[in-house]
Design a protein around this motif. Sequence first.
Motif, mmCIF file in Angstrom:
data_model
loop_
_atom_site.group_PDB
_atom_site.id
_atom_site.type_symbol
_atom_site.label_atom_id
_atom_site.label_comp_id
_atom_site.label_asym_id
_atom_site.label_seq_id
_atom_site.Cartn_x
_atom_site.Cartn_y
_atom_site.Cartn_z
ATOM 1 N N TRP A 222 0.747 -1.304 -0.056
ATOM 2 C CA TRP A 222 -0.092 -0.072 -0.074
ATOM 3 C C TRP A 222 0.841 1.335 0.018
ATOM 4 O O TRP A 222 1.941 1.233 0.623
ATOM 5 C CB TRP A 222 -0.931 -0.119 1.178
ATOM 6 N N ARG A 223 0.493 2.241 -0.640
ATOM 7 C CA ARG A 223 1.054 3.596 -0.620
ATOM 8 C C ARG A 223 1.317 4.213 0.750
ATOM 9 O O ARG A 223 2.387 4.637 0.895
ATOM 10 C CB ARG A 223 0.351 4.572 -1.642
ATOM 11 N N THR A 224 0.138 4.212 1.608
ATOM 12 C CA THR A 224 -0.083 4.873 2.803
ATOM 13 C C THR A 224 0.370 3.769 4.039
ATOM 14 O O THR A 224 0.111 4.321 5.003
ATOM 15 C CB THR A 224 -1.205 5.643 2.734
ATOM 16 N N ARG A 274 -4.011 9.663 5.703
ATOM 17 C CA ARG A 274 -3.878 9.658 4.131
ATOM 18 C C ARG A 274 -4.898 8.369 3.863
ATOM 19 O O ARG A 274 -4.850 7.141 4.165
ATOM 20 C CB ARG A 274 -2.459 9.332 3.397
ATOM 21 N N GLU A 275 -5.787 8.676 2.584
ATOM 22 C CA GLU A 275 -6.689 7.615 2.308
ATOM 23 C C GLU A 275 -6.330 7.382 0.911
ATOM 24 O O GLU A 275 -5.791 8.103 -0.030
ATOM 25 C CB GLU A 275 -8.038 8.178 2.270
ATOM 26 N N GLU A 276 -6.473 5.926 0.635
ATOM 27 C CA GLU A 276 -6.153 5.631 -0.890
ATOM 28 C C GLU A 276 -7.295 4.577 -1.248
ATOM 29 O O GLU A 276 -7.816 3.912 -0.246
ATOM 30 C CB GLU A 276 -4.887 4.788 -0.794
#
Length: 396
Positions: A222-224, A274-276
């Motif tokens: 995941w990016r965050t 942060r949301e993704e």
Amino acid sequence: MTAVETEPATSGTRPRRLRGRLPTLLAAGLFFFGPALAFALGDRAVEIENRRLPEFPSLSEGWDLIPKAESWAVAHLPLRQYAIRGNAALSEGVFGQLPSYNTGRKPTYPRAIEGRNGWLYFGDDVIEACGPRWSIAETLERTRRLAEIVRRSGRRFVLTVAPDKTTAYPDELPERFLGQGCLQRRKKEFWAALEAARPPGYMDLRGPLQRLRVETGAPTYWRTDSHWNERSCGLYGTTLAQTLDPRLARGTSLVKVGQEPRVGDLGPMLGTPREEIIDRWSLVRQGVRRTKQDDTQLPTSFSTANASSGAPLYEPRTLLVGDSFTRNSLPWITPYFADLTYLRSDAPAKAGPGYVAEKVAGSETVVFEMVERYFVGGHGEMLDDATLAAIEKALR
């Protein structure tokens, strides 16, 4: 005449001075008494970092009690999460960058690192690499000792390493960051030493994750968040099953079931969640159903049992020891096993070496996963002398 004119001026100044000082007095009162008032109204500290809140230190710790008690008080301060968010917004607005926080070990290393294209990284990757407890050679030697102790008893042993996100996605790291040099050196040293050591029962996950990224063109982490994503959780389960018994692949499929928004664990460390949008995946094993689950020893450990009228199960009693990478992957692992016990890798510190030794002695197969940063930093409770001695004694 002068006295008469002076008196009204003095009395008129006092209210104006009081009004001018009122915001300062209110701010000071909020600063000093706000947390206590929040506590009285029911607010409690929450876990906003990638670890549990610390417990109050023992009085037997001597002078170490003072800094540990200070860290405990800071971590349990009510409204702390809002203070961190405010500090992050102020720092980013004024200085154009997110703040750094004192970690206790390396006070200038950030808790999380802001990368390119919205990618965030866990600061502990740097902290462990730049302040190691053991050398890489010693950590691998302790791992070999654990493997040999288990294997000498006639039990099966599987070892695997969850790669750091900084290893899986170095291309999204910032061009420069504190600790960059020692992070790169220690990582390179570790992977070379691991390949040369060829530990007994080693199962590679780094290669399969790299191949999955190339084949799908999609991220594997995941990016965050500091962890791999659900598709990679499924890959971990599949790779483990194939290592134990290739026949377990029968009647098994990994199915994408949709998408949803998710807040990762790294944004809150910076005070800016942060949301993704993430892909959701489900493991399907035909005919497998859970027959028992013992949650009484959570969060340190739990056990589960399965039966199947279709897909085969791994029958030997299995102990799965792992950190948060394994914990997050359990839904994609447990359906492969007829009898599985999960044990947190920090259980020796939480429940004692004897507790861990008892779990190992009650198993026929032991799977040990530890994240790369702990190999690099020599940070593994399962590899401490007391734990190894307790396991060896229990298996004689």
